[in-house]
Design an enzyme around this catalytic site. Sequence first.
Site, PDB file in Angstrom:
ATOM      1  N   HIS A   1      -0.491 -15.524 -35.376  1.00  0.00           N
ATOM      2  CA  HIS A   1      -1.502 -14.600 -35.860  1.00  0.00           C
ATOM      3  C   HIS A   1      -2.791 -15.383 -36.106  1.00  0.00           C
ATOM      4  O   HIS A   1      -2.762 -16.602 -36.332  1.00  0.00           O
ATOM      5  CB  HIS A   1      -1.044 -13.920 -37.148  1.00  0.00           C
ATOM      6  CG  HIS A   1       0.035 -12.908 -36.919  1.00  0.00           C
ATOM      7  ND1 HIS A   1       1.024 -12.651 -37.838  1.00  0.00           N
ATOM      8  CD2 HIS A   1       0.278 -12.079 -35.879  1.00  0.00           C
ATOM      9  CE1 HIS A   1       1.810 -11.705 -37.371  1.00  0.00           C
ATOM     10  NE2 HIS A   1       1.392 -11.360 -36.182  1.00  0.00           N
TER      11      HIS A   1
ATOM     12  N   LYS B   1      -3.476 -19.767 -36.820  1.00  0.00           N
ATOM     13  CA  LYS B   1      -3.715 -20.625 -35.653  1.00  0.00           C
ATOM     14  C   LYS B   1      -3.978 -22.081 -36.039  1.00  0.00           C
ATOM     15  O   LYS B   1      -3.521 -22.992 -35.370  1.00  0.00           O
ATOM     16  CB  LYS B   1      -4.827 -20.050 -34.793  1.00  0.00           C
ATOM     17  CG  LYS B   1      -4.360 -18.772 -34.071  1.00  0.00           C
ATOM     18  CD  LYS B   1      -5.342 -18.314 -33.057  1.00  0.00           C
ATOM     19  CE  LYS B   1      -5.059 -16.969 -32.445  1.00  0.00           C
ATOM     20  NZ  LYS B   1      -3.752 -16.433 -32.386  1.00  0.00           N
TER      21      LYS B   1
ATOM     22  N   THR C   1       0.732 -16.829 -26.051  1.00  0.00           N
ATOM     23  CA  THR C   1      -0.163 -15.702 -25.886  1.00  0.00           C
ATOM     24  C   THR C   1      -1.580 -16.251 -25.692  1.00  0.00           C
ATOM     25  O   THR C   1      -1.857 -17.405 -26.023  1.00  0.00           O
ATOM     26  CB  THR C   1      -0.089 -14.759 -27.100  1.00  0.00           C
ATOM     27  OG1 THR C   1      -0.229 -15.527 -28.294  1.00  0.00           O
ATOM     28  CG2 THR C   1       1.228 -14.004 -27.129  1.00  0.00           C
ATOM     29  N   GLY C   2      -2.468 -15.444 -25.153  1.00  0.00           N
ATOM     30  CA  GLY C   2      -3.782 -15.905 -24.701  1.00  0.00           C
ATOM     31  C   GLY C   2      -4.611 -16.714 -25.669  1.00  0.00           C
ATOM     32  O   GLY C   2      -4.930 -17.875 -25.410  1.00  0.00           O
ATOM     33  N   THR C   3      -4.983 -16.143 -26.788  1.00  0.00           N
ATOM     34  CA  THR C   3      -5.846 -16.840 -27.737  1.00  0.00           C
ATOM     35  C   THR C   3      -5.130 -18.024 -28.370  1.00  0.00           C
ATOM     36  O   THR C   3      -5.726 -19.090 -28.560  1.00  0.00           O
ATOM     37  CB  THR C   3      -6.337 -15.865 -28.830  1.00  0.00           C
ATOM     38  OG1 THR C   3      -6.883 -14.705 -28.199  1.00  0.00           O
ATOM     39  CG2 THR C   3      -7.392 -16.500 -29.704  1.00  0.00           C
ATOM     40  N   THR C   4      -3.855 -17.864 -28.660  1.00  0.00           N
ATOM     41  CA  THR C   4      -3.064 -18.964 -29.209  1.00  0.00           C
ATOM     42  C   THR C   4      -3.014 -20.110 -28.203  1.00  0.00           C
ATOM     43  O   THR C   4      -3.165 -21.279 -28.570  1.00  0.00           O
ATOM     44  CB  THR C   4      -1.642 -18.489 -29.559  1.00  0.00           C
ATOM     45  OG1 THR C   4      -1.736 -17.472 -30.564  1.00  0.00           O
ATOM     46  CG2 THR C   4      -0.778 -19.625 -30.076  1.00  0.00           C
TER      47      THR C   4
ATOM     48  N   SER D   1      -3.287 -11.875 -24.077  1.00  0.00           N
ATOM     49  CA  SER D   1      -3.358 -11.936 -25.539  1.00  0.00           C
ATOM     50  C   SER D   1      -2.321 -10.977 -26.112  1.00  0.00           C
ATOM     51  O   SER D   1      -1.877 -10.049 -25.420  1.00  0.00           O
ATOM     52  CB  SER D   1      -4.764 -11.576 -26.031  1.00  0.00           C
ATOM     53  OG  SER D   1      -5.038 -10.215 -25.767  1.00  0.00           O
ATOM     54  N   GLY D   2      -1.939 -11.177 -27.346  1.00  0.00           N
ATOM     55  CA  GLY D   2      -0.908 -10.352 -27.976  1.00  0.00           C
ATOM     56  C   GLY D   2      -1.180  -8.855 -27.880  1.00  0.00           C
ATOM     57  O   GLY D   2      -0.331  -8.093 -27.424  1.00  0.00           O
TER      58      GLY D   2
ATOM     59  N   ASP E   1       2.770 -10.745 -25.997  1.00  0.00           N
ATOM     60  CA  ASP E   1       4.046 -10.876 -26.702  1.00  0.00           C
ATOM     61  C   ASP E   1       5.179 -10.236 -25.906  1.00  0.00           C
ATOM     62  O   ASP E   1       6.295 -10.755 -25.867  1.00  0.00           O
ATOM     63  CB  ASP E   1       3.967 -10.306 -28.114  1.00  0.00           C
ATOM     64  CG  ASP E   1       3.382  -8.896 -28.167  1.00  0.00           C
ATOM     65  OD1 ASP E   1       2.872  -8.399 -27.143  1.00  0.00           O
ATOM     66  OD2 ASP E   1       3.437  -8.281 -29.248  1.00  0.00           O
TER      67      ASP E   1
END
Length: 87
Positions: free
Chosen positions: A8, A12, A36-39, A55-56, A61
Amino acid sequence: MEIAIIAHDSMKDDMVQFLNRNKEILSKAVIKIVATGTTGSKAESADFKVKKMLSGPMGGDAQIAARVAEGKTKMVLFFKDPLASHA
């Protein structure tokens, strides 16, 4: 072995700290990281090689869940913020 990472937004930085503390293990050639993308972008900025999914909110996910169901991903590390509301 493939490991997935999901975090979340508020978690991060904690995720990056975890990756850095375990860099020696996670950098071995036999371990592949998906996220996931941003992570994944955040992990890449910490010099980790990552295969990024969507991204989630866009289904990343679910992509990771499918990889688990297919037997490709053996472990999921989920850095969840227990105090945030999630839709």
